[in-house]
Design a protein around this motif. Structure first.
Motif, mmCIF file in Angstrom:
data_model
loop_
_atom_site.group_PDB
_atom_site.id
_atom_site.type_symbol
_atom_site.label_atom_id
_atom_site.label_comp_id
_atom_site.label_asym_id
_atom_site.label_seq_id
_atom_site.Cartn_x
_atom_site.Cartn_y
_atom_site.Cartn_z
ATOM 1 N N GLU A 13 0.695 -1.377 0.198
ATOM 2 C CA GLU A 13 -0.106 0.064 -0.159
ATOM 3 C C GLU A 13 0.764 1.187 0.012
ATOM 4 O O GLU A 13 1.735 1.223 0.765
ATOM 5 C CB GLU A 13 -0.847 -0.196 1.278
ATOM 6 C CG GLU A 13 -2.167 -1.080 1.185
ATOM 7 C CD GLU A 13 -3.147 -0.809 2.266
ATOM 8 O OE1 GLU A 13 -2.888 0.051 2.916
ATOM 9 O OE2 GLU A 13 -4.088 -1.456 2.241
ATOM 10 N N HIS A 44 -4.294 -1.026 -3.271
ATOM 11 C CA HIS A 44 -3.022 -0.420 -2.775
ATOM 12 C C HIS A 44 -3.327 0.818 -2.122
ATOM 13 O O HIS A 44 -2.405 1.747 -2.077
ATOM 14 C CB HIS A 44 -2.018 -0.213 -3.902
ATOM 15 C CG HIS A 44 -2.038 -1.702 -4.795
ATOM 16 N ND1 HIS A 44 -1.038 -2.763 -4.331
ATOM 17 C CD2 HIS A 44 -2.657 -2.252 -5.760
ATOM 18 C CE1 HIS A 44 -1.173 -3.726 -5.029
ATOM 19 N NE2 HIS A 44 -1.763 -3.305 -6.075
ATOM 20 N N GLY A 45 -4.417 0.965 -1.457
ATOM 21 C CA GLY A 45 -4.436 2.215 -0.458
ATOM 22 C C GLY A 45 -5.446 3.311 -0.899
ATOM 23 O O GLY A 45 -5.487 4.092 -0.289
#
Length: 454
Positions: free
Chosen positions: A310, A345-346
């Motif tokens: 992330e 990934h955030g």
């Protein structure tokens, strides 16, 4: 004659402290509190010539803006020569900088082969750069696109990850939670990869009166003072005692821009690559890659080694990405173009967000500078090679290919209250400024917190 004197440098345990004594005409640029930096390892064995580097790295650009000379008792000769090189770059970049001379009673060069000697009595400092190769490395790291790309590129070196509190995260108590979040995230990243960490905290933006510096110099730069002038030299310089104590030979900082972009910016190859001191050379890393190409590097790393990676790029919060600011949306779009799903990934993101991005860009909701124009132009270059996956994406890409990015930048301006405040601060007496500015700043902070809470 304008001058700044650095006095009473001390290293007790993990804390570095010194006094800054400006001439009367420069007093308004300093708060009066000692310059202080805290490390997570003892620095008591570090020579004074290296201990002075953090304050010099942050004070000298301000001195050069006022044509002021700087006085110290002792300085590392390599860093003194580095300051001359950095000063030349900044003076070429900015017309409003005047320059100044660093005077030291002693210059210390641990390498006799360089030809420098310890000298007594004040002298001006000049010299030529020289390489100082080594194997142990460190990397300024936040977990954003640039620093993560640099980690991927240098992961075989197992670099120490260095995080700094004092710029985007201040030392004010209101930012304690943000710092805890950053430390926790970086520590987890390091632990998963068997890396060491180093955490640095400095009151650089309160020892130097950053709002007053902005009031005087914001009109000359595209961003703020520290981002446009001081942060490459300043952040790297803060690391000097830590790097000396840990035996760090190479210190990397991820590039923000890339080849072909000639923006006035405080972290560039012609600044960062010059910074050096006894045993350590600094490197402006990944300048050969655009931001989208750096995301490609990260995407390859995700596919081969780190599927749950992330990123953290949001400047509003540090416990994740807000998903609703310009930088979050820009990163999410970039991830999609590199073949990654932003939500993995955030970044909370859905196809409907494309309309939101277009609306905010067209409506001038985000204050954009030339920096952001180049970032969106980079995305647009990749869009030309990409097949949209949804109607929303197709419509946004068609708009982005047709829009004049210069118009989006020119229509975005800082709030009028900010501009009036800076103009007033340039002319009010110090006593009145010291009373009124904290109150105005507190009010603006409360309004911003309420806006974000909605």
């Amino acid at each position: 004659m304008s001058s700044i004197t650095i006095e009473r440098i001390s290293a007790k345990g993990t804390t570095l402290e010194c006094e800054i004594r400006p001439s009367a005409d420069l007093e308004r640029f300093f708060s009066g509190e000692p310059f202080r930096t805290d490390y997570d390892r003892s620095i008591e064995g570090v020579p004074e010539g290296v201990l002075v580097i953090p304050v010099l790295a942050n004070v000298c650009p301000l001195a050069w803006a006022n044509g002021a000379d700087v006085y110290v008792d002792e300085v590392d000769a390599e860093f003194a020569r580095a300051l001359e090189d950095v000063k030349a770059s900044l003076l070429e970049m900015y017309d409003f900088l005047e320059g100044g001379i660093l005077y030291a009673r002693e210059t210390i060069d641990p390498d006799p082969a360089s030809g420098s000697q310890v000298t007594d009595g004040p002298r001006s400092i000049d010299g030529d750069a020289k390489a100082d190769p080594g194997s142990d490395s460190a990397l300024l790291f936040t977990g954003g696109v640039d620093s993560t790309c640099s980690y991927v590129r240098h992961r075989e070196e197992s670099p120490t990850l260095v995080s700094i509190r004092g710029w985007t995260i201040t030392t004010e108590s209101a930012d304690d939670a943000k710092w805890d979040d950053l430390r926790g995230r970086v520590t987890s990243f390091a632990d998963e990869r068997g890396l060491e960490t180093a955490f640095v905290e400095s009151n650089v933006l309160s020892a130097l009166d950053h709002p007053m510096i902005l009031a005087h110099y914001k009109r000359f730069v595209d961003g703020a003072w520290y981002s446009s002038v001081g942060h490459g030299l300043g952040l790297l310089g803060l690391c000097a005692p830590m790097a000396y104590a840990r035996g760090i030979s190479n210190l990397y900082v991820g590039a923000t821009h890339w080849e072909g972009i000639d923006l006035e910016w405080g972290s560039r190859p012609d600044i960062d690559d010059y910074v050096r001191w006894a045993g350590t050379r600094c490197h402006h890393d990944a300048y050969d890659l655009t931001r989208q190409e750096r995301l490609d590097v990260i995407a390859e790393y995700v596919e081969s080694e780190a599927p749950r990676l992330e990123l953290q790029t949001c400047n509003r919060r540090m416990d994740g990405n807000c998903g609703d600011c310009e930088k979050c949306y820009r990163t999410a779009v970039g991830l999609r173009l590199s073949g990654l799903e932003p939500t993995a990934h955030g970044y909370p993101f859905s196809p409907e967000n494309y309309d939101r991005i277009r609306s905010a860009l067209e409506g001038g909701e985000w204050v954009l500078g030339e920096d952001e124009r180049y970032m969106w132009a980079d995305i647009r270059d990749r869009v030309r090679k990409t097949t949209p996956e949804s109607p929303e994406e197709r419509a946004f890409f068609e708009w982005l290919l047709a829009v004049d990015l210069e118009d989006l930048v020119s229509e975005a301006h800082p709030p009028l209250t900010d501009r009036l405040l800076r103009a007033g601060a340039r002319n009010v007496p110090n006593r009145l400024y010291n009373v009124t500015y904290p109150a105005v700043k507190a009010m603006k902070t409360r309004l911003e917190e309420r806006r974000l809470a909605r």
